[in-house]
Design a protein around this motif. Structure first.
Motif: not given
Length: 285
Positions: A58, A62-64, A82-83, A86, A88
Motif C-alpha cells: 500500500a 498510489a495504488v490504482e 489491500l482494497h 488503498t 483500489a
C-alpha cells in the motif's frame, strides 16, 4: 524502500511474502508495476493476509489497480485488505474475487500505471488462471478498437514482461489442480505463451512468476514445460501398462503416482496425485 523489495527492469518491483512452503516455494511474489515517473502503480497478486506485507504494498505508490492471476488463497487472501488500505479496485477472472470492479476477460486491454496491460486467459493450473502482458512504451488510442490495439502491441517492440502467476513458476513445475484445472487447457496455455514469447523481433520477454525467480525468456520456459509434460504423460502411460500387466484393470491415481512420482517428498504426494488425475483424464479424453 526496505530490503524486502527487489527491482526488476525499469517498471517492476517485487516483494516476496513470508509464506514459504512446499506449494509456495520461498513465498508468494507480489509485484508493483508502473512506468518510470508515473503517478499511479498497479499491484499484481497481493498475496496472503499478512499485515506488514500488505502495508508495504500500500505504501509503494498510489495504488490504482490490483490484479489477480488466479483464486488460490496464497495469491488472494490479502486482496480485500489491500482494497481497504488503498481504495483500489481488485480485478480477477472470477467475480467473487473482485472488489469494487468487474471481472477481467480474455484479451482485455487496460491502461494503468502509465502502462498497457493485456489480459491473457491461461487456464490449466486452475480454470480461472490469467497471465498479464505488461508493456512500457505503447499508448492505446481513443479509436481503432481492440483489434487495432492488439496489432499495435504485436508490431511494436516495446519493453514487455508477462506475469505468469502459477502457470509458469520460477523453478520446478506446476500442479494441475484437477478437476478444476485440465491438462488439455494447460498445454494450450503453454503453447500460447511460447508463441507470444517467440513473436518478438529478436528480443526476449521475461516471465515473472507467482513463486520463484524471474525467467529471462518466457518462450524457452514454456517450451521446457511442454517437454516436461510430454515426458510425464509418457511415464503415466508406461505406469498404467505396468499395472495392467500386474492384473490391475483400472489403476487408481495413487497407484500410478507411486510409480511416476515415487521419488518426490511425502508433502508433495497430494499434488502429484492431482496431476496424475489430470493426466489420466487427458489420456481418456
Amino acid at each position: 524502500m526496505n530490503a524486502a523489495w527487489e527491482t526488476i527492469g525499469t517498471m517492476v518491483r517485487r516483494r516476496r511474502a513470508a509464506n514459504p512452503g512446499p506449494m509456495t516455494l520461498d513465498g508468494t511474489n507480489s509485484y508493483v508495476v508502473a512506468a518510470p515517473g508515473a503517478h499511479g502503480v498497479v499491484v499484481v497478486d497481493p498475496g496472503p493476509l499478512l499485515e506488514d506485507h500488505l502495508a508495504d504494498l500500500a505504501a509503494a505508490g498510489a495504488v490504482e489497480l490490483i490484479l489477480i492471476t488466479h483464486h488460490h488463497g496464497d495469491h488472494t487472501d490479502g486482496s480485500a485488505r489491500l482494497h481497504e488500505l488503498t481504495g483500489a479496485p481488485v480485478r480477477a477472472a472470477l467475480s467473487e474475487f473482485c472488489h469494487g470492479a468487474d471481472a477481467l476477460y480474455d484479451g482485455e486491454l487496460i491502461q494503468a500505471g502509465g502502462l498497457t496491460i493485456e489480459v491473457l486467459a491461461t487456464p490449466g493450473h486452475t480454470s480461472d488462471s490469467l497471465c498479464f502482458a505488461v508493456t512500457l512504451g505503447v499508448t492505446l488510442g481513443e479509436s481503432g478498437g481492440a483489434l487495432a490495439d492488439t496489432e499495435a502491441l504485436n508490431q511494436a517492440d516495446p519493453e514487455t514482461v508477462i506475469f505468469t502467476g502459477d502457470t509458469i513458476l520460477g523453478s520446478g513445475s506446476t500442479v494441475i489442480c484437477h478437476p478444476d484445472g485440465k491438462l488439455g487447457d494447460y498445454l494450450a496455455s503453454l503453447a500460447l505463451l511460447r508463441n507470444r514469447g517467440s513473436n518478438t523481433q529478436g528480443s526476449q520477454i521475461a516471465a515473472l512468476p507467482g513463486h520463484g525467480p524471474e525467467l529471462r525468456d518466457i518462450a524457452a520456459a514454456a517450451q521446457g514445460y511442454e517437454e516436461h509434460r510430454a515426458s510425464r504423460i509418457a511415464e503415466v502411460v508406461h505406469a498404467v501398462e505396468l499395472l495392467h500387466k500386474d492384473g490391475i484393470a483400472e489403476p487408481t491415481p495413487a497407484q500410478v503416482a507411486s510409480i511416476v512420482y515415487g521419488d518426490i517428498p511425502e508433502n508433495l504426494q497430494g499434488a502429484a496425485r492431482l496431476s496424475v488425475e489430470a493426466q489420466l483424464a487427458y489420456l481418456c479424453r
